[in-house]
Design a protein around this motif. Structure first.
Motif, PDB file in Angstrom:
ATOM      1  N   SER A 143      94.511  47.539  63.983  1.00  0.00           N
ATOM      2  CA  SER A 143      95.165  48.073  62.777  1.00  0.00           C
ATOM      3  C   SER A 143      95.556  46.959  61.800  1.00  0.00           C
ATOM      4  O   SER A 143      95.909  47.232  60.652  1.00  0.00           O
ATOM      5  N   LEU A 144      95.497  45.699  62.254  1.00  0.00           N
ATOM      6  CA  LEU A 144      95.938  44.588  61.417  1.00  0.00           C
ATOM      7  C   LEU A 144      94.965  44.307  60.280  1.00  0.00           C
ATOM      8  O   LEU A 144      93.748  44.358  60.461  1.00  0.00           O
ATOM      9  N   THR A 145      95.518  43.994  59.116  1.00  0.00           N
ATOM     10  CA  THR A 145      94.688  43.568  57.993  1.00  0.00           C
ATOM     11  C   THR A 145      94.351  42.087  58.153  1.00  0.00           C
ATOM     12  O   THR A 145      94.919  41.394  58.996  1.00  0.00           O
ATOM     13  N   LYS A 146      93.423  41.586  57.318  1.00  0.00           N
ATOM     14  CA  LYS A 146      93.047  40.169  57.390  1.00  0.00           C
ATOM     15  C   LYS A 146      94.252  39.266  57.146  1.00  0.00           C
ATOM     16  O   LYS A 146      94.436  38.256  57.823  1.00  0.00           O
ATOM     17  N   SER A 147      95.076  39.637  56.165  1.00  0.00           N
ATOM     18  CA  SER A 147      96.251  38.815  55.851  1.00  0.00           C
ATOM     19  C   SER A 147      97.258  38.830  56.995  1.00  0.00           C
ATOM     20  O   SER A 147      97.916  37.833  57.280  1.00  0.00           O
ATOM     21  N   GLU A 148      97.393  39.983  57.675  1.00  0.00           N
ATOM     22  CA  GLU A 148      98.324  40.083  58.803  1.00  0.00           C
ATOM     23  C   GLU A 148      97.831  39.252  59.986  1.00  0.00           C
ATOM     24  O   GLU A 148      98.637  38.629  60.690  1.00  0.00           O
ATOM     25  N   LYS A 149      96.519  39.225  60.200  1.00  0.00           N
ATOM     26  CA  LYS A 149      95.964  38.392  61.275  1.00  0.00           C
ATOM     27  C   LYS A 149      96.183  36.912  60.962  1.00  0.00           C
ATOM     28  O   LYS A 149      96.520  36.119  61.849  1.00  0.00           O
ATOM     29  N   ARG A 150      95.960  36.559  59.707  1.00  0.00           N
ATOM     30  CA  ARG A 150      96.145  35.169  59.300  1.00  0.00           C
ATOM     31  C   ARG A 150      97.604  34.748  59.474  1.00  0.00           C
ATOM     32  O   ARG A 150      97.897  33.664  59.985  1.00  0.00           O
ATOM     33  N   GLN A 151      98.529  35.640  59.085  1.00  0.00           N
ATOM     34  CA  GLN A 151      99.949  35.315  59.227  1.00  0.00           C
ATOM     35  C   GLN A 151     100.337  35.186  60.701  1.00  0.00           C
ATOM     36  O   GLN A 151     101.139  34.321  61.062  1.00  0.00           O
ATOM     37  N   PHE A 152      99.771  36.041  61.538  1.00  0.00           N
ATOM     38  CA  PHE A 152     100.077  35.972  62.965  1.00  0.00           C
ATOM     39  C   PHE A 152      99.673  34.615  63.533  1.00  0.00           C
ATOM     40  O   PHE A 152     100.438  33.985  64.279  1.00  0.00           O
ATOM     41  N   LYS A 153      98.495  34.145  63.160  1.00  0.00           N
ATOM     42  CA  LYS A 153      98.028  32.856  63.683  1.00  0.00           C
ATOM     43  C   LYS A 153      98.878  31.699  63.146  1.00  0.00           C
ATOM     44  O   LYS A 153      99.130  30.726  63.864  1.00  0.00           O
ATOM     45  N   LEU A 154      99.317  31.822  61.889  1.00  0.00           N
ATOM     46  CA  LEU A 154     100.211  30.801  61.338  1.00  0.00           C
ATOM     47  C   LEU A 154     101.559  30.823  62.052  1.00  0.00           C
ATOM     48  O   LEU A 154     102.148  29.778  62.344  1.00  0.00           O
ATOM     49  N   TYR A 155     102.041  32.043  62.328  1.00  0.00           N
ATOM     50  CA  TYR A 155     103.321  32.200  63.022  1.00  0.00           C
ATOM     51  C   TYR A 155     103.248  31.592  64.422  1.00  0.00           C
ATOM     52  O   TYR A 155     104.135  30.832  64.839  1.00  0.00           O
ATOM     53  N   VAL A 156     102.178  31.895  65.130  1.00  0.00           N
ATOM     54  CA  VAL A 156     102.003  31.357  66.479  1.00  0.00           C
ATOM     55  C   VAL A 156     101.769  29.845  66.428  1.00  0.00           C
ATOM     56  O   VAL A 156     102.284  29.088  67.265  1.00  0.00           O
ATOM     57  N   GLY A 157     101.023  29.391  65.424  1.00  0.00           N
ATOM     58  CA  GLY A 157     100.659  27.982  65.324  1.00  0.00           C
ATOM     59  C   GLY A 157     101.781  27.058  64.903  1.00  0.00           C
ATOM     60  O   GLY A 157     101.595  25.834  64.875  1.00  0.00           O
ATOM     61  N   ARG A 158     102.952  27.612  64.586  1.00  0.00           N
ATOM     62  CA  ARG A 158     104.075  26.754  64.175  1.00  0.00           C
ATOM     63  C   ARG A 158     104.530  25.857  65.321  1.00  0.00           C
ATOM     64  O   ARG A 158     105.189  24.850  65.113  1.00  0.00           O
ATOM     65  N   LEU A 159     104.191  26.272  66.536  1.00  0.00           N
ATOM     66  CA  LEU A 159     104.508  25.460  67.716  1.00  0.00           C
ATOM     67  C   LEU A 159     103.200  24.984  68.348  1.00  0.00           C
ATOM     68  O   LEU A 159     102.330  25.802  68.676  1.00  0.00           O
ATOM     69  N   ASP A 160     103.021  23.687  68.489  1.00  0.00           N
ATOM     70  CA  ASP A 160     101.784  23.131  69.035  1.00  0.00           C
ATOM     71  C   ASP A 160     101.468  23.672  70.424  1.00  0.00           C
ATOM     72  O   ASP A 160     100.301  23.833  70.793  1.00  0.00           O
ATOM     73  N   VAL A 161     102.502  23.971  71.172  1.00  0.00           N
ATOM     74  CA  VAL A 161     102.308  24.434  72.544  1.00  0.00           C
ATOM     75  C   VAL A 161     101.551  25.764  72.596  1.00  0.00           C
ATOM     76  O   VAL A 161     100.952  26.116  73.613  1.00  0.00           O
ATOM     77  N   ASN A 162     101.565  26.524  71.495  1.00  0.00           N
ATOM     78  CA  ASN A 162     100.902  27.826  71.465  1.00  0.00           C
ATOM     79  C   ASN A 162      99.411  27.749  71.145  1.00  0.00           C
ATOM     80  O   ASN A 162      98.694  28.743  71.254  1.00  0.00           O
ATOM     81  N   GLN A 163      98.927  26.590  70.705  1.00  0.00           N
ATOM     82  CA  GLN A 163      97.561  26.486  70.208  1.00  0.00           C
ATOM     83  C   GLN A 163      96.511  26.929  71.228  1.00  0.00           C
ATOM     84  O   GLN A 163      95.477  27.468  70.874  1.00  0.00           O
ATOM     85  N   ASP A 164      96.761  26.676  72.488  1.00  0.00           N
ATOM     86  CA  ASP A 164      95.785  27.053  73.518  1.00  0.00           C
ATOM     87  C   ASP A 164      96.421  27.983  74.549  1.00  0.00           C
ATOM     88  O   ASP A 164      96.093  27.951  75.724  1.00  0.00           O
ATOM     89  N   SER A 165      97.341  28.798  74.079  1.00  0.00           N
ATOM     90  CA  SER A 165      98.066  29.686  74.995  1.00  0.00           C
ATOM     91  C   SER A 165      97.212  30.886  75.394  1.00  0.00           C
ATOM     92  O   SER A 165      96.280  31.277  74.693  1.00  0.00           O
ATOM     93  N   LYS A 166      97.554  31.459  76.534  1.00  0.00           N
ATOM     94  CA  LYS A 166      96.819  32.624  77.037  1.00  0.00           C
ATOM     95  C   LYS A 166      96.902  33.792  76.061  1.00  0.00           C
ATOM     96  O   LYS A 166      95.901  34.477  75.803  1.00  0.00           O
ATOM     97  N   PHE A 167      98.089  34.074  75.523  1.00  0.00           N
ATOM     98  CA  PHE A 167      98.235  35.253  74.655  1.00  0.00           C
ATOM     99  C   PHE A 167      97.457  35.099  73.355  1.00  0.00           C
ATOM    100  O   PHE A 167      96.927  36.060  72.821  1.00  0.00           O
ATOM    101  N   LEU A 168      97.354  33.863  72.822  1.00  0.00           N
ATOM    102  CA  LEU A 168      96.581  33.651  71.597  1.00  0.00           C
ATOM    103  C   LEU A 168      95.085  33.785  71.876  1.00  0.00           C
ATOM    104  O   LEU A 168      94.336  34.368  71.076  1.00  0.00           O
ATOM    105  N   ASN A 169      94.636  33.276  73.012  1.00  0.00           N
ATOM    106  CA  ASN A 169      93.229  33.416  73.392  1.00  0.00           C
ATOM    107  C   ASN A 169      92.874  34.896  73.610  1.00  0.00           C
ATOM    108  O   ASN A 169      91.778  35.341  73.260  1.00  0.00           O
ATOM    109  N   LEU A 170      93.810  35.636  74.191  1.00  0.00           N
ATOM    110  CA  LEU A 170      93.591  37.071  74.390  1.00  0.00           C
ATOM    111  C   LEU A 170      93.509  37.785  73.039  1.00  0.00           C
ATOM    112  O   LEU A 170      92.666  38.677  72.850  1.00  0.00           O
TER     113      LEU A 170
END
Length: 516
Positions: A15-42
């Protein structure tokens, strides 16, 4: 294991729009530890997937089977937090709640004066925007703080808060009772449709009168009036009192004109009010007012400032297109109406996951009726089968009933009488099962069953006799519901006069317009 669109996480991601997906990745990417996290890969895997396949997820080794449930739950929560931070999902309600949270934090830190200052401003905004539940919550927190921090600047502060809490509570109770009543009446019409007899009429009326709270219209604000008009409108619809439907739908639409700022905050109710107004105008067959209301509806929803979230877009599609179809039914211009079906059906596929099954079935019934009116009986049967094959009997039983009756007529008209006896039996059995067999349906089934025994030269006389029997039910308070779904009278007149059914309806409409 494939669940395809039924998995909540997968549906949310799709249901996410392109902008919402982009914001989600920016939100998650604010912490380096999340870059290769299981939930982001999923997230990345499901974003690219065309369906939810648990086996395929496990094969990627993104996550172990015993970890999958927890990783999915964490990802779901992170997406919601990201969406909450998106400006497009922030409105007055979310802003007030945010200020309430800030005030609560300050209170727990012992900064009472700062907390009260935020609460006072937030309360004013909440009251101005008819958010009285939030306003009541704010007053309750103010009372707690004042009990621990007495400013002495206002000697009547305690009395003021007590009075304000009482007034807000009273209005919240009225709004709650009216919304409960409205919801229950709406469930009645979804389950069984219009009242069918005196017993149902008394049941609905007694329920309405018993649950309608006492009120003074002068004391009611936007929210309370909205629920009041909503409840009255659904009661009128159930009773097939379409003039009162028009009355309360008009009040509903006018209410938004009096409170224009409420359109942004309550776009769904704005859309519903216009839809009910158009429905009422359709049932009272006022084409000129219907066209004016439809054009105004199209103009308003097309404005840039009108909200455009996914839910609003789906409802706008639903109401604009159902009413665009209804326009052609008023005067029987079915051939013209056929032109809009392919476009609507194509767009309908886009909204399948956002529209409930009940509204999709209404579209199919409208398509079927349009084709029937234009003489395309096989196309009519095609769309009716989509309804008849639906096994959810709790969904619009009235629609299921009349789809089967129209199916019988369409089979007769198409000359597909080689299994008409089987259709007759299954239709009769279905109507008995849900206790919806009434005089108009009985006469129709009896007539179609007897057609095979009538000599060709006597067919016209048989149509005339049936017309005379059914005509008396046209204005019957309960039997007339049959004619709202299928204009059997006009069909019979088309057989008697040897004219297309569309021409019969157009002629009737012209006579009505001329006042004859």
């Amino acid at each position: 294991m494939t669940k395809d669109h039924k998995d909540n996480l997968f549906s949310l991601i799709k249901s996410l729009t392109k902008s919402e997906k982009r914001q989600f990745k920016l939100y998650v990417g604010r912490l380096d530890v999340n870059q290769d996290s299981k939930f982001l890969n999923l997230f990345n895997f499901l974003d690219k997937a065309s369906s939810y396949d648990e086996g395929a997820i496990l094969k990627t080794a993104i996550v172990k089977k015993q970890q999958l449930a927890n990783v999915k739950a964490h990802l779901y929560k992170q997406i919601l937090i990201s969406l909450k931070l998106n400006p497009s999902h922030q409105n007055i309600r979310s802003q007030i709640r945010e200020q309430l949270d800030f005030a609560s934090i300050l209170y727990h830190k012992g900064l009472y004066k700062q907390s009260l200052k935020i609460l006072d401003k937030s309360k004013e905004v909440a009251i101005q925007n008819e958010e009285k539940n939030l306003a009541y919550e704010i007053v309750e927190l103010e009372k707690i703080i004042e009990s621990q921090y007495i400013t002495r600047s206002i000697s009547t502060r305690a009395d003021e808060l007590a009075i304000q809490a009482k007034e807000l509570s009273s209005l919240n109770v009225i709004a709650s009772k009216l919304s409960n009543l409205s919801l229950q009446l709406y469930s009645f019409i979804l389950k069984t449709g219009y009242v069918k007899n005196e017993t149902e009429s008394k049941l609905v009326t007694d329920y309405f009168v018993e649950h309608l709270p006492k009120y003074n219209i002068q004391d009611l604000g936007f929210r309370e009036k909205l629920w009041l008009y909503n409840a009255n409108l659904w009661y009128a619809f159930l009773m097939q009192d379409f003039l009162n439907c028009f009355k309360y739908a008009s009040k509903w639409v006018k209410l938004f004109r009096e409170y224009p700022n409420m359109i942004q905050l309550n776009p769904v109710f704005f859309l519903k009010g216009h839809n009910y107004l158009l429905e009422a105008l359709f049932y009272i067959q006022n084409k000129s007012k219907f066209q004016d209301a439809l054009i105004q509806f199209q103009i308003t929803t097309a404005e840039k400032r009108f909200p455009k979230d996914e839910n609003v877009q789906a409802l706008t599609f639903l109401y604009l297109n159902l009413n665009s179809i209804n326009l052609y039914f008023i005067d029987g211009s079915f051939e013209d109406g056929l032109k809009i079906i392919p476009k609507i059906e194509s767009e309908l596929n886009h909204y399948l996951n956002r529209l409930d099954i009940h509204h999709r079935m209404i579209f199919y019934y409208k398509f079927a009726s349009m084709h029937f009116g234009a003489g395309n009986n096989k196309d009519c049967i095609f769309y009716l089968n989509k309804i008849i094959s639906n096994k959810s009997l709790l969904m619009r039983e009235d629609l299921q009933c009349f789809a089967r009756v129209l199916n019988l007529v369409a089979h007769y008209e198409a000359g597909l009488d080689y299994h008409i006896e089987t259709l007759l039996r299954s239709t009769y059995k279905f109507l008995l099962k849900i206790n919806d067999l009434y005089e108009v349906q009985k006469e129709m089934i009896k007539f179609i069953r007897g057609l095979q025994d009538i000599y060709p030269q006597d067919i016209k006389s048989a149509f005339i006799k049936l017309h005379q029997k059914l005509k008396v039910y046209e204005d019957h308070p309960y039997e007339r519901r049959a004619f709202l779904y299928l204009d059997i009278i006009s069909w019979l007149e088309s057989k008697i006069e040897n004219k297309p059914v569309g021409q019969i309806i157009r002629d009737k409409y012209q006579l009505k317009v001329a006042g004859l």
